[in-house]
Design a protein around this motif. Structure first.
Motif, PDB file in Angstrom:
ATOM      1  N   LEU A 151      64.287  28.657  44.153  1.00 58.45           N
ATOM      2  CA  LEU A 151      64.250  27.742  43.009  1.00 58.45           C
ATOM      3  C   LEU A 151      63.703  26.382  43.417  1.00 58.45           C
ATOM      4  O   LEU A 151      62.876  25.800  42.698  1.00 58.45           O
ATOM      5  CB  LEU A 151      65.645  27.592  42.408  1.00 58.45           C
ATOM      6  CG  LEU A 151      65.748  26.655  41.194  1.00 58.45           C
ATOM      7  CD1 LEU A 151      64.901  27.179  40.043  1.00 58.45           C
ATOM      8  CD2 LEU A 151      67.207  26.505  40.761  1.00 58.45           C
ATOM      9  N   LYS A 152      64.146  25.854  44.553  1.00 59.47           N
ATOM     10  CA  LYS A 152      63.651  24.559  45.015  1.00 59.47           C
ATOM     11  C   LYS A 152      62.146  24.591  45.233  1.00 59.47           C
ATOM     12  O   LYS A 152      61.409  23.703  44.791  1.00 59.47           O
ATOM     13  CB  LYS A 152      64.357  24.159  46.316  1.00 59.47           C
ATOM     14  CG  LYS A 152      65.820  23.778  46.147  1.00 59.47           C
ATOM     15  CD  LYS A 152      66.449  23.450  47.496  1.00 59.47           C
ATOM     16  CE  LYS A 152      67.923  23.076  47.332  1.00 59.47           C
ATOM     17  NZ  LYS A 152      68.570  22.818  48.652  1.00 59.47           N
ATOM     18  N   GLY A 153      61.688  25.623  45.901  1.00 65.46           N
ATOM     19  CA  GLY A 153      60.260  25.761  46.127  1.00 65.46           C
ATOM     20  C   GLY A 153      59.492  25.906  44.827  1.00 65.46           C
ATOM     21  O   GLY A 153      58.409  25.332  44.656  1.00 65.46           O
ATOM     22  N   ARG A 154      60.064  26.648  43.889  1.00 64.67           N
ATOM     23  CA  ARG A 154      59.407  26.867  42.591  1.00 64.67           C
ATOM     24  C   ARG A 154      59.326  25.577  41.784  1.00 64.67           C
ATOM     25  O   ARG A 154      58.308  25.304  41.129  1.00 64.67           O
ATOM     26  CB  ARG A 154      60.176  27.948  41.830  1.00 64.67           C
ATOM     27  CG  ARG A 154      59.478  28.487  40.617  1.00 64.67           C
ATOM     28  CD  ARG A 154      60.089  29.808  40.188  1.00 64.67           C
ATOM     29  NE  ARG A 154      59.837  30.862  41.156  1.00 64.67           N
ATOM     30  CZ  ARG A 154      60.273  32.116  41.004  1.00 64.67           C
ATOM     31  NH1 ARG A 154      60.987  32.436  39.938  1.00 64.67           N
ATOM     32  NH2 ARG A 154      59.993  33.032  41.907  1.00 64.67           N
ATOM     33  N   LEU A 155      60.380  24.773  41.814  1.00 69.66           N
ATOM     34  CA  LEU A 155      60.371  23.510  41.073  1.00 69.66           C
ATOM     35  C   LEU A 155      59.336  22.535  41.647  1.00 69.66           C
ATOM     36  O   LEU A 155      58.618  21.863  40.898  1.00 69.66           O
ATOM     37  CB  LEU A 155      61.765  22.876  41.105  1.00 69.66           C
ATOM     38  CG  LEU A 155      62.852  23.598  40.290  1.00 69.66           C
ATOM     39  CD1 LEU A 155      64.208  22.943  40.518  1.00 69.66           C
ATOM     40  CD2 LEU A 155      62.501  23.610  38.804  1.00 69.66           C
ATOM     41  N   ILE A 156      59.257  22.479  42.970  1.00 68.18           N
ATOM     42  CA  ILE A 156      58.262  21.608  43.594  1.00 68.18           C
ATOM     43  C   ILE A 156      56.852  22.083  43.251  1.00 68.18           C
ATOM     44  O   ILE A 156      55.959  21.282  42.927  1.00 68.18           O
ATOM     45  CB  ILE A 156      58.458  21.571  45.121  1.00 68.18           C
ATOM     46  CG1 ILE A 156      59.797  20.906  45.464  1.00 68.18           C
ATOM     47  CG2 ILE A 156      57.309  20.831  45.806  1.00 68.18           C
ATOM     48  CD1 ILE A 156      60.166  20.995  46.936  1.00 68.18           C
ATOM     49  N   ALA A 157      56.657  23.402  43.281  1.00 66.57           N
ATOM     50  CA  ALA A 157      55.349  23.955  42.964  1.00 66.57           C
ATOM     51  C   ALA A 157      54.969  23.682  41.512  1.00 66.57           C
ATOM     52  O   ALA A 157      53.817  23.343  41.211  1.00 66.57           O
ATOM     53  CB  ALA A 157      55.348  25.461  43.234  1.00 66.57           C
ATOM     54  N   MET A 158      55.931  23.819  40.600  1.00 67.19           N
ATOM     55  CA  MET A 158      55.662  23.563  39.186  1.00 67.19           C
ATOM     56  C   MET A 158      55.343  22.085  38.957  1.00 67.19           C
ATOM     57  O   MET A 158      54.443  21.750  38.164  1.00 67.19           O
ATOM     58  CB  MET A 158      56.867  23.971  38.343  1.00 67.19           C
ATOM     59  CG  MET A 158      57.023  25.473  38.168  1.00 67.19           C
ATOM     60  SD  MET A 158      55.595  26.244  37.370  1.00 67.19           S
ATOM     61  CE  MET A 158      55.595  25.401  35.786  1.00 67.19           C
ATOM     62  N   ALA A 159      56.056  21.201  39.638  1.00 72.48           N
ATOM     63  CA  ALA A 159      55.789  19.766  39.502  1.00 72.48           C
ATOM     64  C   ALA A 159      54.371  19.445  39.977  1.00 72.48           C
ATOM     65  O   ALA A 159      53.642  18.676  39.336  1.00 72.48           O
ATOM     66  CB  ALA A 159      56.810  18.965  40.306  1.00 72.48           C
ATOM     67  N   ALA A 160      53.977  20.059  41.091  1.00 74.90           N
ATOM     68  CA  ALA A 160      52.622  19.847  41.605  1.00 74.90           C
ATOM     69  C   ALA A 160      51.581  20.368  40.628  1.00 74.90           C
ATOM     70  O   ALA A 160      50.533  19.737  40.419  1.00 74.90           O
ATOM     71  CB  ALA A 160      52.480  20.531  42.964  1.00 74.90           C
TER      72      ALA A 160
END
Length: 339
Positions: A81-90
């Motif tokens: 989830l953390k990785g996914r949120l950072i990726a979505m923000a980018a």
């Protein structure tokens, strides 16, 4: 005399032992996980998707057996989830710059293209590290240059050579994935050649010409039969595609080895075609509800085709040292559609 007997007993057998892969999951069992995952992902506006990914992977890994020992998926939802949120923000920032700052957007696009090999390395590293068998984790370690050549340079060379070198590009990608993968501290090896892939591609072209030309002539000179030519063309295309999948898959596993251990695959066009046809028809008549069972059926089929010939117990492998690998590379790869 006793010492000699003991030494002989401890030595590994020179006769390979054939171990079968087996998938023990069931369609209805996985359907329940699948439907709950969809509903909770919708209700939570996508947040539950990280848990859904872990549940899906854990189900398939835990039901995959080799020598009556199952694989395990070790990733935790929070990390994904953390990785996914950072990726979505980018991704959102990337999209905004396309309208607000075209120059920056162009620079980010170029940077993103050259970042693809890095994120691919990270994604494969995370995927391997989160996979374990017999309490030993897999791993993946490749340089940026190796990834850049495999996924950027060689495919372009294949296209520029009018397809002549595309079998070599296909080989290079598989070598990159396999030779940088390891089980514990033992690296996999891949012995396929350019010629092996060249034969597959040439056969596909030959079959396409031998069947395609007569169909074209029928459509041109026998108008009354032209109504069936689309059906014949689709059937030809599907047959060639099945041939490609079967031959490249068999070649992949037949060329794969782990130390002295080798793999074999005996998939056939007929049996794979039957599985694909049944899956397609049942998915169609159930308006997509058969998809989970279709995935289980396909997984069972491929597992039934693959065996591993071993010359010593698999628990002789030594676990590699733990590495600190994050899920960020995989999630960015998925968001930007290149992993």
């Amino acid at each position: 005399m006793n010492d000699t007997s003991t030494a002989h007993a401890a030595a590994p057998s020179s006769t390979p032992q054939r171990l079968n892969f087996e998938f023990r999951g069931q369609g209805m069992e996985y359907f329940k996980i699948w439907i709950v995952n969809i509903l909770l992902t919708v209700v939570t506006l996508g947040i539950y998707s990280a848990w859904a990914t872990v549940r899906n992977n854990r189900y398939f890994y835990s039901n995959l057996y080799l020598d009556n020992i199952n694989f395990r998926y070790l990733a935790e939802p929070i990390a994904i989830l953390k990785g996914r949120l950072i990726a979505m923000a980018a991704f959102i920032i990337y999209g905004i710059t396309s309208q607000a700052a075209p120059t920056i957007y162009l620079g980010l696009t170029v940077a993103l293209i050259f970042a693809i090999p890095y994120f691919l390395n990270q994604a494969l590293s995370f995927e391997r590290r989160m996979t374990a068998y017999n309490n030993i984790q897999f791993r993946f370690k490749a340089t940026y240059g190796e990834a850049f050549m495999a996924v950027m340079v060689w495919p372009i060379i294949g296209v520029l050579s009018i397809g002549i070198l595309y079998p070599l590009a296909f080989l290079k990608i598989n070598q990159y994935v396999v030779k940088n993968s390891a089980y514990g501290t033992s690296n996999f090896d891949f012995k396929a050649t350019y010629g092996d892939y060249g034969i597959i591609f040439l056969t596909m072209i030959g079959v396409g010409l031998v069947i395609g030309l007569p169909i074209g002539l029928i459509a041109k000179f026998v108008p009354t039969l032209s109504i069936i030519t689309p059906v014949l063309m689709i059937a030809t295309y599907i047959g060639i595609l099945l041939y490609f999948i079967v031959q490249t898959s068999n070649l992949f596993f037949n060329s794969l080895s782990l130390k002295e251990h080798t793999f074999k695959s005996n998939a056939t066009i007929g049996t794979l075609g039957k599985v694909v046809l049944i899956n397609a028809l049942l998915t169609l008549v159930t308006f997509g509800l058969y998809l989970p069972a279709a995935k289980v059926r396909m997984t069972k089929y491929w597992c039934s085709c693959i065996v591993m010939d071993t010359v010593e117990p698999l628990d002789n492998f030594v676990a590699a040292e733990k590495e600190n690998v994050t899920a960020l590379g995989e999630e960015i790869g998925q968001v930007f559609d290149f992993a």
